[in-house]
Design a protein around this motif. Structure first.
Motif, PDB file in Angstrom:
ATOM      1  N   SER A  70       1.569   7.171 -14.474  1.00  8.20           N
ATOM      2  CA  SER A  70       2.412   6.637 -15.375  1.00  8.20           C
ATOM      3  C   SER A  70       3.866   7.534 -15.654  1.00  8.20           C
ATOM      4  CB  SER A  70       1.976   6.161 -16.711  1.00  8.20           C
ATOM      5  OG  SER A  70       2.805   5.568 -17.403  1.00  8.20           O
ATOM      6  N   LEU A  71       3.288   8.796 -15.909  1.00  7.22           N
ATOM      7  CA  LEU A  71       4.603   9.788 -16.024  1.00  7.22           C
ATOM      8  C   LEU A  71       5.160  10.319 -15.017  1.00  7.22           C
ATOM      9  CD1 LEU A  71       5.096  11.861 -18.289  1.00  7.22           C
ATOM     10  CD2 LEU A  71       3.665  13.663 -17.447  1.00  7.22           C
ATOM     11  N   GLN A  72       4.609  10.466 -13.902  1.00  5.46           N
ATOM     12  CA  GLN A  72       5.186  10.709 -12.824  1.00  5.46           C
ATOM     13  C   GLN A  72       6.168   9.497 -12.086  1.00  5.46           C
ATOM     14  OE1 GLN A  72       5.875  13.189 -11.346  1.00  5.46           O
ATOM     15  NE2 GLN A  72       4.157  14.736 -11.110  1.00  5.46           N
ATOM     16  N   THR A  73       5.525   8.297 -12.207  1.00  4.74           N
ATOM     17  CA  THR A  73       6.265   7.088 -11.572  1.00  4.74           C
ATOM     18  C   THR A  73       7.347   6.788 -12.427  1.00  4.74           C
ATOM     19  OG1 THR A  73       3.924   6.328 -10.711  1.00  4.74           O
ATOM     20  CG2 THR A  73       5.774   4.968 -10.440  1.00  4.74           C
ATOM     21  N   GLY A  74       7.056   6.802 -13.940  1.00  7.55           N
ATOM     22  CA  GLY A  74       8.052   6.464 -14.913  1.00  7.55           C
ATOM     23  C   GLY A  74       9.195   7.180 -14.645  1.00  7.55           C
ATOM     24  N   GLN A  75       9.400   8.561 -14.559  1.00  7.01           N
ATOM     25  CA  GLN A  75      10.289   9.274 -14.364  1.00  7.01           C
ATOM     26  C   GLN A  75      11.446   8.808 -13.156  1.00  7.01           C
ATOM     27  OE1 GLN A  75       8.981  13.251 -14.085  1.00  7.01           O
ATOM     28  NE2 GLN A  75       8.386  13.385 -16.166  1.00  7.01           N
ATOM     29  N   VAL A  76      10.667   8.340 -12.133  1.00  9.55           N
ATOM     30  CA  VAL A  76      11.477   7.855 -10.884  1.00  9.55           C
ATOM     31  C   VAL A  76      12.233   6.584 -11.391  1.00  9.55           C
ATOM     32  CG1 VAL A  76      11.494   7.354  -8.630  1.00  9.55           C
ATOM     33  CG2 VAL A  76      10.110   9.230  -9.212  1.00  9.55           C
ATOM     34  N   ARG A  78      12.759   5.120 -14.079  1.00  9.50           N
ATOM     35  CA  ARG A  78      13.836   5.319 -15.148  1.00  9.50           C
ATOM     36  C   ARG A  78      15.225   5.570 -14.377  1.00  9.50           C
ATOM     37  NH1 ARG A  78      12.851   9.466 -19.825  1.00  9.50           N
ATOM     38  NH2 ARG A  78      12.885  10.886 -18.081  1.00  9.50           N
ATOM     39  N   ASP A  79      15.353   6.333 -13.403  1.00  6.34           N
ATOM     40  CA  ASP A  79      16.677   6.623 -12.855  1.00  6.34           C
ATOM     41  C   ASP A  79      17.143   5.419 -12.195  1.00  6.34           C
ATOM     42  OD1 ASP A  79      15.508   9.525 -11.203  1.00  6.34           O
ATOM     43  OD2 ASP A  79      16.551   9.133 -13.164  1.00  6.34           O
ATOM     44  N   GLU A  83      11.868   0.737 -15.881  1.00  8.23           N
ATOM     45  CA  GLU A  83      10.484   1.335 -16.431  1.00  8.23           C
ATOM     46  C   GLU A  83       9.426   0.095 -16.668  1.00  8.23           C
ATOM     47  OE1 GLU A  83      14.026   3.446 -18.849  1.00  8.23           O
ATOM     48  OE2 GLU A  83      13.634   1.578 -17.387  1.00  8.23           O
ATOM     49  N   ASN A 176       6.730   7.693 -23.796  1.00  8.89           N
ATOM     50  CA  ASN A 176       7.559   8.519 -22.965  1.00  8.89           C
ATOM     51  C   ASN A 176       8.815   7.381 -22.482  1.00  8.89           C
ATOM     52  OD1 ASN A 176       5.137  10.197 -23.020  1.00  8.89           O
ATOM     53  ND2 ASN A 176       6.366  11.558 -21.342  1.00  8.89           N
ATOM     54  N   PHE A 177       8.565   6.389 -22.174  1.00  4.10           N
ATOM     55  CA  PHE A 177       9.579   5.749 -21.524  1.00  4.10           C
ATOM     56  C   PHE A 177       9.899   4.280 -22.426  1.00  4.10           C
ATOM     57  CE2 PHE A 177       9.431   8.392 -18.283  1.00  4.10           C
ATOM     58  CZ  PHE A 177       8.026   8.384 -17.742  1.00  4.10           C
TER      59      PHE A 177
END
Lengths: 256, 280
Positions: A70-76, A78-79, A83, A176-177
């Motif tokens: 979730s953390l890794q994919t969410g950061q991508v 979000r761009d 999300e 986080n998102f």
């Protein structure tokens, strides 16, 4: 000059011999399933040992796997402002891949090594020979209950891991998102097809039986005292790890 | 020198200075026959064309130094090791070329006492002895209990049923192993170094049990050992194995009277002689 070639040849022969022995053992144990009724108590005992003993490790593994995905994919995502798609990705990722693979990698270390050590110790202390001399087939007595127990345990623990991992991913998505939990779970439910569920569970069952076959085979081939038992345990874990990854690729290609 | 002994009829009631046993009149016919038995491990020849015949009801001791091939021969008899050449017959049935079913039939008639007892550590003493009954015979729980208790009492361990193998001594483990070996009333008992690692008192107790088995159950026994006091105490005949071959076969009296330097060096435990001389 030819020494490295000879070594490779010897390693290849040993590897092929081991693979053949393991496959033969798996087929023999499968054939002995007709006698399961006489060993049901041992099979249930093994199932309890595999499952209950693995719960804490599988919990931690699954929780952090879901959170990391979730953390890794969410950061991508979000761009791209996507999300809210985290629910799809974490749910599908856990059910198709992360749940079965990481659960069974944990089982290979926890349970596979135990089986290899236990049976290897029996082999070097002649307990396996004692069974043969008493006309008790070691495959029926030792391997068959463990094979079935670990196959079933792998499926049960994968379901447990999937749930834990999805919850972990949801918590990270929320924290986080700012993804709404209701949206997360709804998207996850919408994305999930029956094939994703049973495909993952088929993988788990096959991984579990692979781990049990490899571990029991390594144990039954142990020799050379305690050092031999140690080698059998190590080989059991390493070979199981590699086979899980190889079979995962093949099964993913076949099922999806 | 390898020889197949067809029949041996010792004089009934003969007593020897070696043992306080009387030779029992033995039934004609071999319980175990080994013919041209050969086994290699890599380049090392462990058994080199061994021929031996063990008659029904007799106690045969196979003696020899470490690495002579004694245990390998015993494991060939029970089918744990497949020989490269030769055959093993149990009551006339060849088990080396037989299918699994015939080997299993032969094993039903044989009890095996391992050097390390080979008790299953996850089972209690009672469950270890009961295991062959539970797996092969349709008995109710009372019948199992009675049979197990009878055999445990025979070996002097009537009270030890609830203990685990890790909780009993080496001598007790040997006796439990013997009880397990005889639970199905076999015709033949094989012993792999039955007194190894035991103190003299316990060793004598095991020897007495072996003699008891012959007297009370009439079994054929083959012992592999390098314990000479045990050998002279229990055996009707002795076979000496050196470098994979039988170099002497005879009665305890014949062994004591032998002028063969190899036999004398072994039975008297001399450090110098043909057994320890480097081969040229």
């Amino acid at each position: 000059m030819f020494a490295p070639v000879v070594k490779v040849q010897q390693w290849f022969e040993t590897a092929c011999g081991g693979a053949g022995y393991t496959l033969e053992l798996l087929l023999k144990a499968a054939g002995r399933m007709v006698l399961l009724g006489r060993k049901r108590r041992e099979a249930v005992d093994q199932l309890a040992l595999c499952t209950l003993g693995s719960l804490p490790v599988v919990f931690i593994t699954a929780l952090f796997t879901g959170m990391i995905v979730s953390l890794q994919t969410g950061q991508v995502l979000r761009d791209f402002g996507q999300e809210n798609s985290l629910g799809y990705i974490v749910t599908l990722g856990m059910c198709r891949e992360m749940g079965p693979v990481f659960t069974c990698l944990a089982l290979a270390g926890l349970v596979g090594s135990t089986y290899a050590a236990e049976i290897g110790t029996m082999k070097v202390s002649e307990e396996v020979d004692a069974l043969e001399v008493m006309s008790i087939d070691p495959v029926y007595y030792l391997v068959m209950p463990r094979l079935l127990a670990l196959g079933i345990a792998a499926v049960a623990l994968t379901i447990y891991a999937n749930v834990i991992g999805i919850i972990g991913g949801a918590l990270v998505a929320r924290a986080n998102f700012d993804v709404d939990l209701e949206i997360f779970f709804k998207n996850g439910r919408d994305a999930l097809k029956m094939k994703d569920v049973y495909g993952g569970l088929i993988k788990s069952f096959l991984f579990g039986t692979t781990i049990a076959s490899v571990a029991c085979a390594q144990g039954l081939r142990a020799d050379g005292g305690p050092a031999g038992v140690g080698r059998a345990t190590l080989h059991s874990v390493v070979i199981s790890f590699m086979l899980i990854l190889v079979f995962d690729y093949l099964l993913t290609w076949l099922i999806w | 020198m390898n020889a197949i002994v067809e029949t041996v009829e010792p004089t009934a009631g003969t007593e020897t200075a070696d043992a306080d046993i009387n030779y029992r009149p033995m039934l004609a016919g071999a319980a175990v026959e080994i013919a041209d038995l050969t086994k290699r491990f890599g380049s090392r020849v462990v058994l080199d064309g061994v021929n031996l015949s063990v008659l029904k009801g007799e106690t045969m001791c196979v003696i020899g130094g470490s690495g002579a091939g004694k245990s390998v021969a015993l494991k060939c008899i029970i089918g744990l090791i497949k020989p490269d050449k030769g055959c093993v017959k149990i009551n006339g049935a060849d088990i080396t070329t037989s299918r699994n079913g015939e080997l299993e039939n032969a094993r039903r008639k044989i009890g095996f006492c391992f050097q390390g007892s080979a008790l299953l550590n996850s089972l209690s003493v009672f469950e270890n002895v009961a295991l062959p009954l539970r797996e092969h015979e349709k008995l109710n729980e009372d019948e199992v209990r009675n049979r197990v208790q009878e055999k445990l009492a025979l070996v002097g361990l009537g009270d030890a049923g609830e203990k685990l193998p890790s909780e009993i001594s080496g001598g007790m483990k040997k006796r439990v192993g013997l009880a397990r070996a005889i639970i199905r009333n076999p015709e033949i008992i094989l012993y792999d170094e039955p007194t190894a690692g035991l103190d003299p008192v316990m060793g004598t107790a095991i020897n007495d049990l072996i003699l008891d088995m012959q007297k009370k159950l009439g079994v054929t026994s083959i012992l592999v050992t390098h314990d000479m006091s045990s050998t002279f105490r229990v055996s009707n005949r002795i076979a000496m194995l050196v470098k994979g071959k039988i170099v002497k076969l005879g009665t305890p009296a014949e062994f004591r009277a032998s002028d063969d330097p190899m036999v004398k060096q072994f039975i008297y435990g001399e450090s110098e002689g043909p057994l320890t001389r480097p081969s040229t």
